[in-house]
Motif scaffolding. Structure first.
Motif, PDB file in Angstrom:
ATOM      1  N   GLY A  63       0.829  -1.196   0.000  1.00 47.62           N
ATOM      2  CA  GLY A  63       0.000   0.000   0.000  1.00 47.62           C
ATOM      3  C   GLY A  63       0.849   1.224   0.000  1.00 47.62           C
ATOM      4  O   GLY A  63       2.057   1.186   0.199  1.00 47.62           O
ATOM      5  N   LYS A  64       0.210   2.343  -0.229  1.00 46.53           N
ATOM      6  CA  LYS A  64       0.925   3.611  -0.227  1.00 46.53           C
ATOM      7  C   LYS A  64       1.316   3.971   1.185  1.00 46.53           C
ATOM      8  O   LYS A  64       0.500   3.933   2.106  1.00 46.53           O
ATOM      9  N   TYR A  65       2.587   4.334   1.350  1.00 44.48           N
ATOM     10  CA  TYR A  65       3.095   4.618   2.705  1.00 44.48           C
ATOM     11  C   TYR A  65       2.595   5.971   3.168  1.00 44.48           C
ATOM     12  O   TYR A  65       2.650   6.962   2.429  1.00 44.48           O
ATOM     13  N   SER A  66       2.083   6.045   4.334  1.00 44.58           N
ATOM     14  CA  SER A  66       1.641   7.318   4.926  1.00 44.58           C
ATOM     15  C   SER A  66       2.058   7.327   6.374  1.00 44.58           C
ATOM     16  O   SER A  66       2.001   6.317   7.067  1.00 44.58           O
ATOM     17  N   ARG A  67       2.467   8.485   6.863  1.00 43.35           N
ATOM     18  CA  ARG A  67       2.944   8.600   8.243  1.00 43.35           C
ATOM     19  C   ARG A  67       1.846   9.215   9.099  1.00 43.35           C
ATOM     20  O   ARG A  67       1.387  10.332   8.844  1.00 43.35           O
ATOM     21  N   LYS A  68       1.419   8.486  10.065  1.00 43.55           N
ATOM     22  CA  LYS A  68       0.434   8.987  11.012  1.00 43.55           C
ATOM     23  C   LYS A  68       0.662   8.299  12.354  1.00 43.55           C
ATOM     24  O   LYS A  68       1.289   7.241  12.429  1.00 43.55           O
ATOM     25  N   VAL A  69       0.142   8.915  13.394  1.00 43.72           N
ATOM     26  CA  VAL A  69       0.337   8.378  14.742  1.00 43.72           C
ATOM     27  C   VAL A  69      -0.542   7.156  14.913  1.00 43.72           C
ATOM     28  O   VAL A  69      -1.774   7.236  14.778  1.00 43.72           O
ATOM     29  N   ILE A  70       0.059   6.042  15.163  1.00 41.51           N
ATOM     30  CA  ILE A  70      -0.673   4.793  15.353  1.00 41.51           C
ATOM     31  C   ILE A  70      -0.151   4.121  16.614  1.00 41.51           C
ATOM     32  O   ILE A  70       0.944   4.399  17.091  1.00 41.51           O
ATOM     33  N   GLY A  71      -0.945   3.226  17.161  1.00 44.61           N
ATOM     34  CA  GLY A  71      -0.564   2.501  18.361  1.00 44.61           C
ATOM     35  C   GLY A  71      -0.557   1.017  18.113  1.00 44.61           C
ATOM     36  O   GLY A  71      -0.905   0.531  17.027  1.00 44.61           O
ATOM     37  N   LEU A  72      -0.201   0.278  19.124  1.00 40.73           N
ATOM     38  CA  LEU A  72      -0.161  -1.176  19.011  1.00 40.73           C
ATOM     39  C   LEU A  72      -1.571  -1.726  18.902  1.00 40.73           C
ATOM     40  O   LEU A  72      -2.519  -1.171  19.470  1.00 40.73           O
ATOM     41  N   PRO A  73      -1.753  -2.820  18.177  1.00 38.09           N
ATOM     42  CA  PRO A  73      -3.097  -3.406  18.042  1.00 38.09           C
ATOM     43  C   PRO A  73      -3.575  -4.018  19.348  1.00 38.09           C
ATOM     44  O   PRO A  73      -2.823  -4.151  20.323  1.00 38.09           O
ATOM     45  N   ASN A  74      -4.830  -4.420  19.345  1.00 37.16           N
ATOM     46  CA  ASN A  74      -5.460  -4.985  20.526  1.00 37.16           C
ATOM     47  C   ASN A  74      -4.804  -6.313  20.890  1.00 37.16           C
ATOM     48  O   ASN A  74      -4.793  -7.255  20.091  1.00 37.16           O
ATOM     49  N   SER A  75      -4.252  -6.403  22.117  1.00 36.98           N
ATOM     50  CA  SER A  75      -3.598  -7.638  22.555  1.00 36.98           C
ATOM     51  C   SER A  75      -4.593  -8.710  22.952  1.00 36.98           C
ATOM     52  O   SER A  75      -4.209  -9.860  23.182  1.00 36.98           O
ATOM     53  N   LEU A  76      -5.899  -8.361  23.061  1.00 35.30           N
ATOM     54  CA  LEU A  76      -6.926  -9.340  23.410  1.00 35.30           C
ATOM     55  C   LEU A  76      -7.614  -9.921  22.180  1.00 35.30           C
ATOM     56  O   LEU A  76      -8.633 -10.597  22.301  1.00 35.30           O
ATOM     57  N   ALA A  77      -7.046  -9.649  21.008  1.00 30.27           N
ATOM     58  CA  ALA A  77      -7.630 -10.186  19.784  1.00 30.27           C
ATOM     59  C   ALA A  77      -7.498 -11.704  19.759  1.00 30.27           C
ATOM     60  O   ALA A  77      -6.722 -12.312  20.517  1.00 30.27           O
ATOM     61  N   SER A  78      -8.243 -12.324  18.881  1.00 26.99           N
ATOM     62  CA  SER A  78      -8.202 -13.784  18.758  1.00 26.99           C
ATOM     63  C   SER A  78      -6.859 -14.222  18.173  1.00 26.99           C
ATOM     64  O   SER A  78      -6.133 -13.434  17.559  1.00 26.99           O
ATOM     65  N   ASP A  79      -6.560 -15.490  18.353  1.00 24.61           N
ATOM     66  CA  ASP A  79      -5.297 -16.018  17.830  1.00 24.61           C
ATOM     67  C   ASP A  79      -5.253 -15.939  16.311  1.00 24.61           C
ATOM     68  O   ASP A  79      -4.197 -15.689  15.716  1.00 24.61           O
ATOM     69  N   ALA A  80      -6.383 -16.132  15.666  1.00 22.27           N
ATOM     70  CA  ALA A  80      -6.420 -16.059  14.207  1.00 22.27           C
ATOM     71  C   ALA A  80      -6.087 -14.647  13.732  1.00 22.27           C
ATOM     72  O   ALA A  80      -5.368 -14.463  12.736  1.00 22.27           O
ATOM     73  N   GLU A  81      -6.606 -13.641  14.450  1.00 25.11           N
ATOM     74  CA  GLU A  81      -6.297 -12.263  14.071  1.00 25.11           C
ATOM     75  C   GLU A  81      -4.837 -11.939  14.332  1.00 25.11           C
ATOM     76  O   GLU A  81      -4.186 -11.243  13.540  1.00 25.11           O
ATOM     77  N   LYS A  82      -4.283 -12.440  15.436  1.00 17.96           N
ATOM     78  CA  LYS A  82      -2.881 -12.177  15.749  1.00 17.96           C
ATOM     79  C   LYS A  82      -1.947 -12.798  14.714  1.00 17.96           C
ATOM     80  O   LYS A  82      -0.866 -12.270  14.456  1.00 17.96           O
ATOM     81  N   GLN A  83      -2.351 -13.893  14.135  1.00 16.97           N
ATOM     82  CA  GLN A  83      -1.507 -14.546  13.139  1.00 16.97           C
ATOM     83  C   GLN A  83      -1.600 -13.891  11.768  1.00 16.97           C
ATOM     84  O   GLN A  83      -0.814 -14.205  10.882  1.00 16.97           O
ATOM     85  N   SER A  84      -2.516 -12.967  11.597  1.00 22.58           N
ATOM     86  CA  SER A  84      -2.685 -12.328  10.299  1.00 22.58           C
ATOM     87  C   SER A  84      -1.554 -11.346  10.028  1.00 22.58           C
ATOM     88  O   SER A  84      -0.985 -10.752  10.945  1.00 22.58           O
ATOM     89  N   TYR A 130       7.377  -9.537  19.129  1.00 24.14           N
ATOM     90  CA  TYR A 130       6.291  -8.959  19.926  1.00 24.14           C
ATOM     91  C   TYR A 130       5.736 -10.042  20.843  1.00 24.14           C
ATOM     92  O   TYR A 130       5.426 -11.160  20.405  1.00 24.14           O
ATOM     93  N   LYS A 131       5.590  -9.705  22.110  1.00 22.63           N
ATOM     94  CA  LYS A 131       5.121 -10.663  23.113  1.00 22.63           C
ATOM     95  C   LYS A 131       3.628 -10.483  23.350  1.00 22.63           C
ATOM     96  O   LYS A 131       3.156  -9.369  23.596  1.00 22.63           O
ATOM     97  N   THR A 132       2.905 -11.576  23.286  1.00 24.74           N
ATOM     98  CA  THR A 132       1.483 -11.580  23.588  1.00 24.74           C
ATOM     99  C   THR A 132       1.142 -12.943  24.183  1.00 24.74           C
ATOM    100  O   THR A 132       2.051 -13.665  24.626  1.00 24.74           O
ATOM    101  N   ASP A 133      -0.115 -13.301  24.180  1.00 23.15           N
ATOM    102  CA  ASP A 133      -0.491 -14.615  24.718  1.00 23.15           C
ATOM    103  C   ASP A 133      -1.281 -15.395  23.676  1.00 23.15           C
ATOM    104  O   ASP A 133      -1.764 -14.850  22.683  1.00 23.15           O
ATOM    105  N   LYS A 134      -1.381 -16.669  23.920  1.00 16.65           N
ATOM    106  CA  LYS A 134      -2.088 -17.563  23.014  1.00 16.65           C
ATOM    107  C   LYS A 134      -2.965 -18.490  23.832  1.00 16.65           C
ATOM    108  O   LYS A 134      -2.551 -18.984  24.891  1.00 16.65           O
ATOM    109  N   ASN A 135      -4.167 -18.719  23.339  1.00 12.02           N
ATOM    110  CA  ASN A 135      -5.120 -19.583  24.018  1.00 12.02           C
ATOM    111  C   ASN A 135      -5.007 -20.991  23.455  1.00 12.02           C
ATOM    112  O   ASN A 135      -5.313 -21.236  22.275  1.00 12.02           O
TER     113      ASN A 135
END
Length: 807
Positions: free
Chosen positions: A4-25, A314-319
């Motif tokens: 995608g086209k690179y754009s600079r904007k203030v972003i944060g870390l994604p939700n750490s409580l997301a599902s394992d399938a989303e984390k693997q994306s 990146y450290k997170t958890d897995k169910n």
């Protein structure tokens, strides 16, 4: 890969409580990488957090090498920016490199051993059995010795002379003598892996970073081809999550910036197309997308075939979800499912959901300056403690013992202000010395004109100078030939220039002051480097000063020990991964040894053993010297043998070595006393046998004399018995007589006492009768109104003998 086209904007870390399938994306990994990029590479005021760190570390390393920029010194000495009149040597004085080498080389001299202690139930039980066996033999030593002597069989499993005497000695013997096979195998394996990765060289670089930068990093990994890899990581290339822990234990992401050739990208992601590679090359080679990332070099016109990558984790958890199913026969079966598994909540359902959460690390590769992520996956071969499998160790090991709120302190950072002053003082010394002029001579020509040497020669200026420089003497006249006072009576005078000397002394004092301040802020005194030892100080005082200096830099040593310990612990957990791959296992067998590897294979297959890893530092020179003095003193006094001295020297821990020395001295003293007692017993037996032989000869000659003496003694005894019998009879007769006399005396005493009592009673009766008589007379006297009666006198009422008798 996300494009995608690179754009600079203030972003944060994604939700750490997301599902394992989303984390693997891949999209989730891109958001993680972009968040890390935003935090560290966001341009604020022309710079970024990453660039500031890199420039700071670059500046500290320049000072540590004595290659710092001299522009600040030129600005200090320049006048309106002009230094054309300054002919100085601007080369920095290498003061800081000297102190850095002292600290780093001092830590390199501290040798260490990696120790492994098996803490699993099987090994602990084995150790407890061995200890109980020793304890039983220790407590029943005398009984076991009697049994061996009686049965003629060996009862002791250990040398009876080396058995401990108490529980403290037993604990010490367990530390020094007992070593399980699996512990030896583990130590050899860790040592082999460290040696294969040339860890000694890596550790020196880590110690260098600790001293210069105040922070250091290591990375450990595993692959099928190379096995366990240990890599040095430049702190200038590192990014990490905010932390207050000097050991970075609470960090949830780490990243490392690398410049790689475009061709390397295909190895990371083989699915990249040629157009994508060209686009990445074009984006990464733009003019200073991230200035300073490429090490401060302008590579735009040098090489357009490189890309700047961010390798991050990146450290997170897995169910972890399992399906527990029960069949018609009542047996149960467990199957692994994904975290989206949701069994029905009905009574007819014969299966249920089992789950637990564990910590995991994801790893990815982001092309900086683009929205392209080359890799995002669950990290393979993560390091997990066997005692707590839900936890996971980071692939990076970091330490910054002097860190507060993100600011890191180091020894070099403390020295820089004073090193700058030393450099300026050095430059000013050059200025002063360049302007110094030599001492000259003043020659008065008029004072020489009227001097006659007396040998026909004239006293000319050349002759006067030759005489002055060769002998130091000067010929002059107080008066001229006309008799007037000669103002040039001393025609040759020395000219001295002392103005520069005072300036040099002042500058040298400033130089020494700043040098002393460096020693004060770092704790590296003269005794540590031995540069200017005080000849008046005793050797013990010098050693004490050096010891205090070692204490001041102890945090650097402890930081290096922690990193080595954590690395050895992670290597220990990775050993089972090595043995799972046959192609690498054979090479590992050659480096460690067949016997040890067989034990390690048992660990890998059975998972019965767990190890506690610790670092045992070898004693420093001072500690070794003190211990050696104690050993030599004990040897000279005969308190220990040479074998004991060798055993004590082989113990690397000074405290344990000192305790072992005490135990061996006590044991040797006990054995010496036993030998002395045995010698005394043997001597007594020999003397007794000699005396018995002499007595045997005497017995034959004295037998008759003894019989005669016995008869005489018997007669004396009979006579004495007869005398004692007569004496007893006489005493019995005397006692009978004495008893009769005592009985008579007792009868007389009783009669006398009874007479006294009767007399008292009679007197009492008479007094009563008299009182009654007198009472009746008094009644009569009152009734008849008679004259008073004088009972004591001699009147008509009671006179004469009757009055006296009381009648």
């Amino acid at each position: 890969m996300a494009n995608g086209k690179y754009s600079r904007k203030v972003i944060g870390l994604p939700n750490s409580l997301a599902s394992d399938a989303e984390k693997q994306s891949t999209d989730y990994g891109l958001r993680v990488g972009r968040a890390i990029e935003e935090e560290w590479f966001r341009n604020e005021g022309g710079s970024s957090k990453f660039i500031n760190n890199r420039e700071t570390y670059h500046r500290l390393r320049q000072y540590a090498l004595g290659e710092q920029s001299v522009q600040k010194y030129k600005n200090e000495l320049a006048i309106n920016g002009d230094i054309s009149y300054l002919n100085l040597d601007w080369t920095p004085v290498p003061i800081i490199p000297k102190f850095v080498d002292i600290v780093v080389n001092g830590m390199s001299d501290r040798l260490y051993d990696v120790r492994a202690e098996a803490i699993d139930p099987v090994s602990s039980n084995k150790k407890a059995i061995y200890k109980n066996r020793l304890q039983t033999q220790m407590r029943n030593k005398e009984d076991f010795e009697d049994m061996e002597e009686t049965l003629g069989a060996k009862i002791f499993t250990a040398d009876a002379n080396n058995l401990p005497d108490n529980n403290d000695e037993l604990d010490l013997q367990m530390i020094t003598d007992f070593k399980d096979d699996v512990e030896v195998a583990e130590e050899k394996s860790i040592e082999s892996i460290l040696k294969t990765n040339n860890y000694e060289y890596i550790k020196k670089r880590v110690d260098q970073d600790q001293t210069v930068l105040g922070v250091s990093f290591l990375k450990h990994s595993f692959n099928k081809h190379d096995g366990v890899k240990i890599d040095y990581v430049d702190p200038a290339n590192m990014v990490f999550s905010p932390t207050e822990d000097p050991k970075f234990a609470d960090c949830y992401y780490f990243g490392e910036v690398k410049n790689v050739n475009i061709t390397e990208l295909k190895k990371i992601n083989p699915s990249l197309t040629q157009s994508e590679l060209e686009e990445i090359s074009k984006m990464s080679s733009k003019a200073d997308v991230y200035p300073g990332v490429r090490g401060g070099y302008n590579t735009d016109n040098f090489d357009r075939n490189t890309a700047t990558l961010l390798y991050f984790c990146y450290k997170t958890d897995k169910n972890i979800v399992y399906k527990k199913k029960q069949n018609a026969y009542g047996t149960e079966k467990v199957l692994e499912k994904d975290d989206s598994f949701d069994p029905p909540k009905t009574e007819q359902a014969r299966f249920e959901k089992l789950s637990k959460r564990i910590d995991v690390w994801y790893e990815g590769v982001l092309v900086l300056g683009t929205d392209k992520i080359l890799k995002w996956e669950l990290m393979k071969n993560m390091v997990r403690p066997k005692s707590a499998v839900q936890k996971v160790y980071a692939p990076y090991i970091a330490s910054a013992p002097k860190m507060y709120r993100g600011a890191v302190d180091s020894l070099v950072k403390r020295m820089i202000p004073f090193a700058d002053q030393i450099q300026l003082t050095h430059l000013k010394l050059q200025q002063v010395t360049s302007k110094m002029i030599p001492d000259g001579v003043y020659l008065d020509i008029d004072g020489l004109s009227s001097i006659n040497l007396g040998n026909g020669n004239t006293y000319n200026p050349q002759e006067a100078l030759n005489l002055f420089f060769q002998t130091g003497s000067v010929i002059g006249r107080s008066y001229t030939e006309e008799g007037e006072y000669n103002h040039g009576k001393i025609p040759v005078q020395e000219l001295t220039s002392s103005g520069a000397n005072s300036k040099i002394s002042s500058l040298v004092s400033v130089y020494n002051y700043n040098l002393e301040m460096i020693r004060s802020v770092t704790g590296l005194n003269e005794a540590r480097d031995g540069s200017t030892p005080d000849s008046k100080s005793l050797v013990g005082v010098q050693k004490l000063a050096a010891l205090n200096s070692n204490t001041a830099t102890r945090h650097v040593l402890h930081s290096g020990v922690f990193m080595t310990q954590r690395l050895a612990e992670c290597v220990s957990y990775r050993i089972s991964d090595i043995l799972e791959y046959a192609d690498f296992r054979e090479d590992f067998v050659k480096s460690v040894g067949k016997y040890s590897v067989e034990l390690l294979q048992e660990i890998s297959d059975l998972h019965l053993h767990d190890f506690g890893i610790f670092i045992e530092l070898h004693p420093d020179e001072e500690q070794r010297q003190v211990l050696e003095q104690n050993i030599q003193a004990s040897l000279s006094a005969g308190k220990i043998d040479i074998d004991d001295a060798i055993d004590v020297r082989n113990v690397k821990n000074v405290k344990i070595a000192s305790q072992l020395l005490k135990v061996r001295k006590k044991r040797k003293d006990k054995l010496e006393k036993q030998k002395q007692q045995e010698n005394i017993t043997l001597q007594a037996q020999a003397q007794q046998e000699a005396q018995m032989a002499v007595e045997a000869k005497k017995q034959e000659g004295d037998a008759r004399r003894l019989e005669l003496e016995a008869q005489i003694l018997q007669m004396k005894n009979e006579f004495e018995l007869a005398r004692m019998d007569k004496e007893l009879q006489a005493k019995l007769t005397l006692l009978e007589k004495q008893g009769e006399i005592n009985n008579q005396k007792q009868g007389i005493d009783v009669a006398t006492q009874m007479a006294k009592e009767n007399f008292k009673e009679d007197r009492k009766d008479k007094r009563t009768e008299k009182q009654a008589t007198q009472q009746s007379k008094m009644i009569q006297q009152r009734q008849q109104d008679l004259d008073p009666i004088d009972f004591d006198g001699q009147d008509s009422l009671g006179s004469g003998i009757q009055g006296l008798m009381g009648q």
